[in-house]
Scaffold this active site. Sequence first.
Site, short mmCIF file in Angstrom:
data_model
loop_
_atom_site.label_atom_id
_atom_site.label_comp_id
_atom_site.label_asym_id
_atom_site.label_seq_id
_atom_site.Cartn_x
_atom_site.Cartn_y
_atom_site.Cartn_z
CB SER A 1 34.00 21.35 1.83
OG SER A 1 33.89 22.20 0.69
CE LYS B 1 24.56 24.08 -1.46
NZ LYS B 1 25.88 24.68 -1.56
N GLY C 1 31.25 24.31 -1.15
CA GLY C 1 31.40 23.76 -2.49
C GLY C 1 32.82 23.83 -3.04
CD GLU D 1 24.98 27.98 -2.73
OE1 GLU D 1 23.85 27.49 -2.76
OE2 GLU D 1 26.03 27.30 -2.62
CG ASN E 1 21.31 23.27 1.06
OD1 ASN E 1 20.31 23.21 0.34
ND2 ASN E 1 22.11 24.34 1.11
CD GLU F 1 26.21 26.36 5.14
OE1 GLU F 1 26.22 25.13 5.07
OE2 GLU F 1 25.69 27.09 4.27
CG HIS G 1 22.88 28.83 1.65
ND1 HIS G 1 23.75 29.15 0.64
CD2 HIS G 1 23.26 27.62 2.12
CE1 HIS G 1 24.63 28.16 0.51
NE2 HIS G 1 24.35 27.22 1.40
P1 PGA Z 1 28.82 22.01 0.48
O1 PGA Z 1 27.61 23.05 0.73
O2 PGA Z 1 28.68 20.93 1.51
O3 PGA Z 1 28.59 21.52 -0.91
O4 PGA Z 1 30.09 22.77 0.65
C1 PGA Z 1 27.19 23.36 2.02
C2 PGA Z 1 26.04 24.34 1.96
O5 PGA Z 1 26.06 25.22 1.09
O6 PGA Z 1 25.10 24.26 2.77
#
Ligand code: PGA
Length: 249
Positions: A213, A12, A173, A97, A10, A167, A95
């Site tokens: 992560s 982003k 992140g 976010e 992903n 997630e 997601h």
């Molecule tokens: P990350 O993000 O691997 O940077 O923690 C995962 C995601 O948001 O899909």
Amino acid sequence: MTRIPLIAGNWKMHKTAEESVAYIRALNNVLILNETRVFLAVPFTAIEQASAAAHGTRITIGAQNMHDAEEGPFTGEISASMLKAAGAQFVILGHSERRKLFGETSEFINRKVHRAFNEGIIPILCVGETLEQRQQESVQHVLSKQLKEALNGLDASQIPELIIAYEPVWAIGTGKSATPDIAQEVHRMIRLFLEHSYGNKVAERVCLLYGGSVNPGNIAELMKEPDIDGALVGGASLDVAAFARMIQL
Ligand code: PGA
């Protein structure tokens, strides 16, 4: 029942179309032959060129979001049919976010899931609890609610086509991945939810990804767990060597 492993990146809000093409060529050159499916969720502006670059490889290109309406006065939005025409074969929906920063509700996400199915795009539905919800020991309640609302109205025959990503918000992140034990516990919980709702045969076929992560240092341990079928990788997927290593592991 054996489910085929899947590693999804992903990106982003990272990479131009040109950078995406260079990444895909580099990744394809180093991909070792194994059964793992490789998905990349690229920015809207890169979908068309990324799909062309991935054509004939085992890399599948998808999007990170879309609107639920077929078309209409929604300034700045993208429809499922536009994604499909550009070459997207899957889309990440719900997601955290999107839920948190853009106020997406479960009803909206549910309508998007239906739209994706109508257009023949594979939805990757994201669910996960916040740190506060985990501390209050309400993980099961939160996840059941998110799943129930997002999957509302789907037919049992559609469920195996869906991919679900667990997630935990506190792991995204932050560099603090869930331990394999914690991730497995929740993945088991999700599979039991699917079993109660749609029966054992359906539940056993659904591909469940862990995200938060994930990196080359922790992916192997996570993938050993019986209910974890793959990973949704954010930050660590931006580097082609790291992503290739994760597919290998
Ligand atoms: P990350 O993000 O691997 O940077 O923690 C995962 C995601 O948001 O899909």
